[in-house]
Write an enzyme that holds these catalytic residues in place. Structure first.
Site, PDB file in Angstrom:
ATOM      1  N   LYS A  78      19.219  -4.740  12.319  1.00 13.66           N
ATOM      2  CA  LYS A  78      18.381  -4.549  11.142  1.00 13.66           C
ATOM      3  C   LYS A  78      18.293  -5.845  10.338  1.00 13.66           C
ATOM      4  CE  LYS A  78      16.195  -1.969   8.052  1.00 13.66           C
ATOM      5  NZ  LYS A  78      14.894  -1.357   8.346  1.00 13.66           N
TER       6      LYS A  78
ATOM      7  N   GLU B 291      14.201   4.370  -2.853  1.00 17.95           N
ATOM      8  CA  GLU B 291      14.507   3.044  -3.406  1.00 17.95           C
ATOM      9  C   GLU B 291      14.483   3.060  -4.931  1.00 17.95           C
ATOM     10  OE1 GLU B 291      15.469   0.119  -2.469  1.00 17.95           O
ATOM     11  OE2 GLU B 291      15.364   0.193  -0.286  1.00 17.95           O
TER      12      GLU B 291
ATOM     13  N   THR C 147       0.802  -1.225   0.000  1.00 18.67           N
ATOM     14  CA  THR C 147       0.000   0.000   0.000  1.00 18.67           C
ATOM     15  C   THR C 147       0.833   1.272   0.000  1.00 18.67           C
ATOM     16  OG1 THR C 147      -0.126  -0.032   2.415  1.00 18.67           O
ATOM     17  CG2 THR C 147      -1.905  -1.142   1.209  1.00 18.67           C
TER      18      THR C 147
ATOM     19  N   LYS D 113      12.301 -12.681  -0.035  1.00 25.55           N
ATOM     20  CA  LYS D 113      12.944 -12.416   1.261  1.00 25.55           C
ATOM     21  C   LYS D 113      12.000 -11.678   2.196  1.00 25.55           C
ATOM     22  CE  LYS D 113      16.279  -9.346   1.516  1.00 25.55           C
ATOM     23  NZ  LYS D 113      17.610  -8.730   1.370  1.00 25.55           N
TER      24      LYS D 113
ATOM     25  N   THR E 247      -3.053   7.611  -1.160  1.00 27.10           N
ATOM     26  CA  THR E 247      -3.422   7.664   0.257  1.00 27.10           C
ATOM     27  C   THR E 247      -2.238   8.047   1.142  1.00 27.10           C
ATOM     28  OG1 THR E 247      -2.884   5.335   0.763  1.00 27.10           O
ATOM     29  CG2 THR E 247      -5.059   5.794  -0.184  1.00 27.10           C
TER      30      THR E 247
END
Length: 293
Positions: free
Chosen positions: A74, A107, A46, A59, A95
């Site tokens: 992490k 990214e 989303t 993954k 949204t």
């Protein structure tokens, strides 16, 4: 999540829906892998970042708080477990608030830098307008550009991850921006999102590439201008010498004995290096100060 699956008495072949951002999708994927030793699940991303990142591949990475060291790591635990399907709906992006959309571009820009000049030029020309319009077509953005950016990003991820699903090869260009960002994200109280941290890391790596002679300062300046147009941070007060060097040591541990740090040699091309020194990092940190972040 495992408690809820047990309480619901989900059957072995009965799928569940995972609807949300990257963190939720990864946790759901790990839960699906563990429950009854594997049940089907469907990913429904989303956020922009989840659409181009967590929705692709097998993954599932989950942060872990170690009871012995009392440190938080992490993506230290997780699984390789594929969803039965993934439903992509770009209308979810509308949204999101502006910061979340910009975060997703962190990214996407990473993928452009290591694999695609075409994608980079789309971000240069239309990224800022798409953030403002929440990825809706506008008078200044040609029809189809928004979908093209997402499709290209997913295509690159599939091409990179597909032949290497279980990460047997650890020299991975998609790890660009994922060496120094991990510790930046995990600092207590850090107000930095994943794509933002990836971008700070990515710009730091641009400077390292320039100092090594892999790219010209003109390329650095061009990418810096694009990053700013996408409202992405390019530096952090937490990116200091000790954190940078510790990140390199963590990379050696995580990437099986070598740094394997991706650096770009052109926009759209990259290599992995394993010989970055602390002195190099310190020089790059000094150069970072010369930019108007």
């Amino acid at each position: 999540m495992l408690d809820e699956l047990c309480a619901y008495k989900l059957r072995r072949r009965e799928p569940f829906l995972a609807i949300g951002g990257g963190v939720l999708l990864d946790i759901a994927g790990m839960a699906a892998c563990l429950y009854r030793r594997g049940v089907p699940f469907v990913r429904v991303p989303t956020t922009l970042l989840a659409l181009v990142d967590a929705s692709v591949g097998v993954k599932n990475g989950v942060d872990y708080c170690c009871g012995i060291t009392e440190d938080t790591y992490k993506n230290r635990v997780g699984s390789f477990y594929a969803p039965s399907s993934c439903l992509l709906d770009n209308s979810f992006i509308a949204t999101q608030d502006v910061r979340n959309i910009s975060n997703g571009f962190g990214e996407i820009l990473k993928l452009a830098l290591v694999r695609s000049m075409d994608l980079f030029e789309l971000l240069e020309a239309h990224g800022a307008a798409l953030i403002k319009s929440r990825f809706a077509a506008t008078a200044t953005v040609p029809d189809g550009v928004n979908s093209r950016i997402i499709d290209l990003s997913i295509q690159i991820m599939l091409e990179e991850l597909g032949p290497n699903l279980w990460e047997q090869k650890l020299d991975r260009c998609v790890d660009y921006g994922h060496t120094f960002s991990k510790l930046l994200e995990m600092l207590p109280g850090a107000d930095i999102m994943h794509g933002e941290a990836v971008n700070v890391d990515g710009f730091f790596c641009l400077v390292l590439s320039n100092l090594r002679g892999y790219i010209t300062i003109d390329i650095v300046n061009r990418v810096f201008k694009c990053m700013q147009s996408l409202s992405l941070p390019t530096n952090s007060s937490d990116l200091q010498s000790e954190l940078a060097w510790q990140s390199c040591k963590d990379a050696i541990e995580h990437r099986h004995g070598e740094q394997r740090i991706p650096l770009i040699t052109e926009i759209g091309e990259s290599i992995c290096v394993s010989d970055i020194t602390r002195e190099e990092l310190d020089r790059a940190l000094e150069v970072m100060k010369s930019f108007d972040h």
